[in-house]
Design a protein around this motif. Structure first.
Motif, PDB file in Angstrom:
ATOM      1  N   SER A  95       0.829  -1.205   0.000  1.00 33.05           N
ATOM      2  CA  SER A  95       0.000   0.000   0.000  1.00 33.05           C
ATOM      3  C   SER A  95       0.862   1.253   0.000  1.00 33.05           C
ATOM      4  O   SER A  95       0.559   2.241  -0.683  1.00 33.05           O
ATOM      5  CB  SER A  95      -0.917   0.001   1.230  1.00 33.05           C
ATOM      6  OG  SER A  95      -1.673  -1.198   1.300  1.00 33.05           O
ATOM      7  N   VAL A  99       0.811   4.249  -2.817  1.00 29.87           N
ATOM      8  CA  VAL A  99       0.557   5.635  -2.416  1.00 29.87           C
ATOM      9  C   VAL A  99       1.740   6.516  -2.777  1.00 29.87           C
ATOM     10  O   VAL A  99       1.566   7.644  -3.289  1.00 29.87           O
ATOM     11  CB  VAL A  99       0.247   5.696  -0.910  1.00 29.87           C
ATOM     12  CG1 VAL A  99       0.236   7.146  -0.413  1.00 29.87           C
ATOM     13  CG2 VAL A  99      -1.089   5.032  -0.617  1.00 29.87           C
ATOM     14  N   LEU A 198      -9.457   9.309   0.473  1.00 26.58           N
ATOM     15  CA  LEU A 198      -8.963   8.075  -0.121  1.00 26.58           C
ATOM     16  C   LEU A 198     -10.121   7.200  -0.560  1.00 26.58           C
ATOM     17  O   LEU A 198     -11.189   7.213   0.069  1.00 26.58           O
ATOM     18  CB  LEU A 198      -8.095   7.323   0.885  1.00 26.58           C
ATOM     19  CG  LEU A 198      -6.850   8.061   1.393  1.00 26.58           C
ATOM     20  CD1 LEU A 198      -6.123   7.216   2.429  1.00 26.58           C
ATOM     21  CD2 LEU A 198      -5.923   8.417   0.250  1.00 26.58           C
ATOM     22  N   SER A 200     -12.616   4.157  -0.978  1.00 24.87           N
ATOM     23  CA  SER A 200     -13.059   3.097  -0.086  1.00 24.87           C
ATOM     24  C   SER A 200     -13.949   2.144  -0.868  1.00 24.87           C
ATOM     25  O   SER A 200     -14.922   2.565  -1.511  1.00 24.87           O
ATOM     26  CB  SER A 200     -13.832   3.692   1.101  1.00 24.87           C
ATOM     27  OG  SER A 200     -14.376   2.662   1.891  1.00 24.87           O
ATOM     28  N   ARG A 212      -8.973   9.997   5.593  1.00 21.22           N
ATOM     29  CA  ARG A 212      -8.109   9.339   6.567  1.00 21.22           C
ATOM     30  C   ARG A 212      -6.662   9.598   6.169  1.00 21.22           C
ATOM     31  O   ARG A 212      -6.367  10.057   5.060  1.00 21.22           O
ATOM     32  CB  ARG A 212      -8.390   7.847   6.647  1.00 21.22           C
ATOM     33  CG  ARG A 212      -8.370   7.135   5.314  1.00 21.22           C
ATOM     34  CD  ARG A 212      -8.692   5.669   5.488  1.00 21.22           C
ATOM     35  NE  ARG A 212      -8.830   4.983   4.208  1.00 21.22           N
ATOM     36  CZ  ARG A 212      -9.003   3.685   4.101  1.00 21.22           C
ATOM     37  NH1 ARG A 212      -9.070   2.936   5.186  1.00 21.22           N
ATOM     38  NH2 ARG A 212      -9.125   3.121   2.912  1.00 21.22           N
ATOM     39  N   TYR A 217      -4.048   3.620   5.032  1.00 17.54           N
ATOM     40  CA  TYR A 217      -4.632   3.017   3.831  1.00 17.54           C
ATOM     41  C   TYR A 217      -4.022   1.648   3.579  1.00 17.54           C
ATOM     42  O   TYR A 217      -2.809   1.450   3.714  1.00 17.54           O
ATOM     43  CB  TYR A 217      -4.401   3.910   2.617  1.00 17.54           C
ATOM     44  CG  TYR A 217      -4.854   3.276   1.319  1.00 17.54           C
ATOM     45  CD1 TYR A 217      -6.213   3.152   1.020  1.00 17.54           C
ATOM     46  CD2 TYR A 217      -3.924   2.773   0.416  1.00 17.54           C
ATOM     47  CE1 TYR A 217      -6.626   2.551  -0.158  1.00 17.54           C
ATOM     48  CE2 TYR A 217      -4.333   2.171  -0.762  1.00 17.54           C
ATOM     49  CZ  TYR A 217      -5.684   2.062  -1.042  1.00 17.54           C
ATOM     50  OH  TYR A 217      -6.095   1.465  -2.201  1.00 17.54           O
TER      51      TYR A 217
END
Length: 393
Positions: A95, A99, A198, A200, A212, A217
């Protein structure tokens, strides 16, 4: 935790980094062989504004444009990425890679849109943003293992990675400087608690975007498991590195210490038995060892005359003498002496106490044989006794 980073050996529990390094090497080599390196970098004018080649935004982090950048990038991924993945866990690390790639590319794209009039017009090919975001994570997570001084300037154990990072940062200025700073900024933002919208995929939340922090994430578990099943057979599983059992000169393992203690206790028991005039155990041990070292000779052949018997006995005595003297010249003894010279074990001289201890246990063996047994077994009395028993048996 720096010890984990400093002693990074292999890719155990770092399959994502291993896959990234393999993919990066394959794509860079393929781009060089197919001569498509001019299509890798991202340039605002004319690639985006005139030719609308928006696909460059997605492909530019997947390959380096030359071998020097590839080498430095692979070394940094190995030195930094493996430790960060072990600290994060593979799912969080995956993740983080996603990102970092998206956010660093976004920041660099905004920067070239604003500063293209000042010469900031392109982004070089390669995962610069990911690598420098990883360097920032290493800087913030792992403390330095040691410090040293060069010309009065103090450096830490992380200095070697920073030297490589500076070389990559200055590889293609000013575009490499731009994307590298974007990667550092991405790493800084990732560790903050700043809220971002972000995506979801949870049905229970019933919202497409959720605010968040970036470090919370995670890619969907089902997607992570699917990719893991697909790429694990290709990447393979890295076993833990095998630890060496070799002991350097001057060092002893626990088993050797215990063996030395057992040998010392045997010698102490023998000496105590002699002083207490209770030498029955000692005499039995001597008889047992003498029987093993000097087995009974075969009966002489009566069909041969006395002269032949005398000659045969003399030949046997001569061959026996040669058998005792051939040991120093054997290949095993020569190899042992060569290893002793390299490792420095031959610099020590056997003490009289060690020699006398083995001489009492093996009265039929010469002093040279006992000294050689001590030297070849690193002056370990218990191991020397076992070696002499094996040779004599």
């Amino acid at each position: 935790m720096e010890s984990t980073n400093a002693l990074v050996i292999g890719f155990q529990n770092a399959g994502v980094t291993k896959g990234m390094m393999i993919l990066l090497a394959l794509t860079s080599l393929t781009a060089s062989l197919l001569d498509v390196k001019p299509y890798l970098h991202l340039q605002l004018v004319p690639h985006i504004t005139k030719y609308r080649q928006f696909w460059r935004i997605a492909i530019h982090p997947f390959a380096f444009a030359n071998s020097t950048e590839l080498l430095i990038g692979e070394i940094l991924l190995y030195n930094v990425g493996v430790a960060v993945e072990r600290a994060f866990g593979s799912r969080k690390y995956s993740s983080f890679i996603l990102v970092s790639s998206l956010l660093s590319t976004f920041i660099a794209s905004i920067a070239i849109l604003i500063g293209h009039k000042f010469g900031l017009n392109s982004i070089p090919a390669g995962p610069y943003g990911i690598i420098f975001s990883l360097v920032w994570q290493q800087y913030r997570i792992f403390p330095s293992l040691y410090h040293f001084r060069v010309l009065g300037i103090e450096f830490s154990s992380k200095a070697f990675n920073w030297i490589l990072a500076v070389q990559l940062l200055l590889s293609k200025p000013p575009s490499s400087l731009l994307i590298s700073l974007a990667g550092l900024l991405t790493g800084y933002i990732y560790r903050t608690d700043t809220l971002f919208p972000l995506p979801s995929l949870s049905i229970s939340r019933r919202r497409l975007l959720v605010k968040r922090s970036l470090k919370t994430y995670r890619i969907p578990l089902s997607l992570y498991q699917l990719l893991s099943r697909l790429f694990s057979p290709i990447i393979g599983e890295s076993l833990p590195p095998r630890r060496s059992q070799r002991v350097l000169p001057g060092q002893q393992s626990q088993s050797q210490i215990q063996s030395s203690q057992r040998g010392a206790s045997i010698a102490t028991a023998l000496n105590a038995g002699a002083t207490n005039q209770n030498g029955s155990a000692r005499s039995r041990l001597r008889r047992f060892l003498s029987n093993r070292t000097n087995p009974a000779p075969p009966p002489p052949d009566t069909s041969i005359g006395a002269g032949a018997n005398d000659g045969d006995i003399g030949g046997r005595e001569q061959r026996g003498g040669q058998g005792e003297q051939r040991e120093p010249g054997t290949a095993t003894a020569a190899m042992g002496e060569w290893v002793n010279e390299i490792t420095g074990r031959g610099t020590r001289v056997a003490s009289e106490q060690e020699i006398s201890t083995l001489s009492n246990m093996f009265p039929n063996l010469s002093r040279e044989v006992i000294v050689r047994a001590l030297q070849t077994n690193d002056f370990n009395t218990a191991q020397a006794v076992e070696a002499l028993l094996q040779e004599s048996g």
